[in-house]
Design an enzyme around this catalytic site. Structure first.
Site, PDB file in Angstrom:
ATOM      1  CD  GLN A  72      -3.171   0.611   2.120  1.00 55.63           C
ATOM      2  OE1 GLN A  72      -3.320  -0.537   2.527  1.00 55.63           O
ATOM      3  NE2 GLN A  72      -3.987   1.587   2.485  1.00 55.63           N
ATOM      4  CG  LEU A 109      -1.471  -5.505  -0.530  1.00 60.29           C
ATOM      5  CD1 LEU A 109      -2.670  -6.364  -0.186  1.00 60.29           C
ATOM      6  CD2 LEU A 109      -1.886  -4.236  -1.239  1.00 60.29           C
ATOM      7  NE  ARG A 140      -3.080  -7.646   5.314  1.00 65.20           N
ATOM      8  CZ  ARG A 140      -2.264  -6.677   4.975  1.00 65.20           C
ATOM      9  NH1 ARG A 140      -2.629  -5.802   4.041  1.00 65.20           N
ATOM     10  NH2 ARG A 140      -1.076  -6.551   5.558  1.00 65.20           N
ATOM     11  CD  GLN A 190       1.704  -8.879   6.162  1.00 66.32           C
ATOM     12  OE1 GLN A 190       0.523  -8.559   6.031  1.00 66.32           O
ATOM     13  NE2 GLN A 190       2.460  -9.213   5.122  1.00 66.32           N
TER      14      GLN A 190
END
Length: 349
Positions: free
Chosen positions: A11, A94, A118, A278
């Site tokens: 991202q 991501l 997510r 994560q």
């Protein structure tokens, strides 16, 4: 023989119109966008190509959008270079999902649905205005970690001190409010001198003040919708665990470096665990890149929108003679340049 590692962006690499040239020129890419639209039940491709930027930047759209463009680029590259199989892959936050899709660990359709959720879980985990992230340049990871700890300790004092309010919250509310307020920690270890921190608005602001006093070259409050990769994301991590546990995973076709441990994963059970952890853990990107190089990677190919990871790689490894060749695949021109470089084994700019 070259040992190739694919790098997939996270991202922050998004922009309106990304992937459009691939979509227009390559049926393989177009099929990826169509598959994403079908899997999600709405036209993600229209948001990617036409925006507006405010809509694309919503986390629930940004995450599947970057995944889609990355996999489109990956499949076009794979089609253009028959027999191309990387030795390794890695993805930034991501991007780790893109890396695992490329490795065949789970299907693209499952991945694009999962990362949309997510994004939603992350957005919902912290009320707007209560979380923040900031980039700190010019200080080591160890120093930034110490400053975050110092900021947390300072903010973890008495939870209730408003003399204008007669009725005080319960003891549990005191503790909960103070814990949230004091959260701040390293989130992205991007390069030796670029560390992103994440946490409560107060925690990040105080850590930035301490970093400036400690001699940071620059500090930047980032425009983000939530404080990613910190303890405040625990509710999102819990929700994502349920989502991913319902997805079918397979052992990856090639090792993928995971962000949370900076080690190569070859078993699907380890992949599932790493993707869940994560959410609240820092992205150990410096160590991931160093791991790939230490394992003998000769070519690092950034696959997807932007060249953020290419820039970070140069900061991590420098421009020495022994550094791997850096390539990228985003547009037709960069695809052709990468194909030519792989054919010749030579460097690229």
């Amino acid at each position: 023989m070259p040992r190739i590692a694919f790098l997939f962006p996270g991202q922050g690499s998004q922009s309106v119109g990304m992937g459009r040239e691939l979509y227009d020129r390559y049926p393989t890419a177009r099929a990826v966008f169509d598959e994403a639209d079908q899997a999600l039940g709405f036209s993600l491709s229209q948001i990617i190509f036409d925006g507006p930027a405010e809509t694309l930047q919503l986390t629930e759209h940004t995450q599947p959008a970057i995944l889609t463009v990355s996999i489109a680029a990956f499949r076009v590259l794979s089609e253009s270079v028959p027999g191309l199989v990387p030795a390794f892959a890695a993805g930034h936050s991501l991007g780790e999902y893109s890396a695992q899709v490329a490795a065949g660990t789970f299907s693209f359709a499952d991945a694009v649905r999962s990362v949309r959720l997510r994004g939603q879980f992350m957005q919902q985990a912290v009320p707007e205005g209560q979380g923040a992230m900031a980039a700190i340049l010019g200080l080591s990871a160890e120093r930034v970690n110490d400053l975050c700890s110092e900021a947390s300790d300072e903010l973890a004092g008495p939870a209730w001190s408003d003399p204008t309010v007669d009725e005080k919250p319960s003891e549990s509310d005191h503790v909960r409010a103070q814990v949230v307020k004091s959260v701040v920690s390293p989130a992205n270890l991007n390069s030796p001198e670029q560390i992103v921190i994440s946490g409560s608005t107060e925690g990040v602001a105080r850590a930035v003040e301490l970093a400036q006093a400690a001699g940071a070259k620059k500090t930047v409050i980032l425009k983000v919708s939530a404080p990613f990769h910190c303890a405040l994301m625990q509710p999102a991590q819990n929700q994502l665990a349920s989502t991913l546990e319902a997805v079918t995973f397979y052992d990856p076709a090639f090792p993928v470096a995971c962000n949370v441990d900076a080690r190569l994963l070859t078993r699907h059970t380890d992949v599932l665990d790493a993707l869940i952890r994560q959410v609240t853990a820092p992205v150990r990107w410096v160590e991931c890149v160093q791991l790939l190089v230490n394992q003998g990677a000769t070519h690092l190919i950034e696959v997807g929108p932007g060249r953020v990871l290419t820039g970070l790689t140069r900061q991590i490894l420098g421009r020495g003679v022994e550094s791997p060749v850096s390539l990228n695949v985003e547009y037709k021109a960069s695809l052709e340049k990468t194909i030519a470089a792989l054919a010749s084994g030579g460097p690229t700019a």
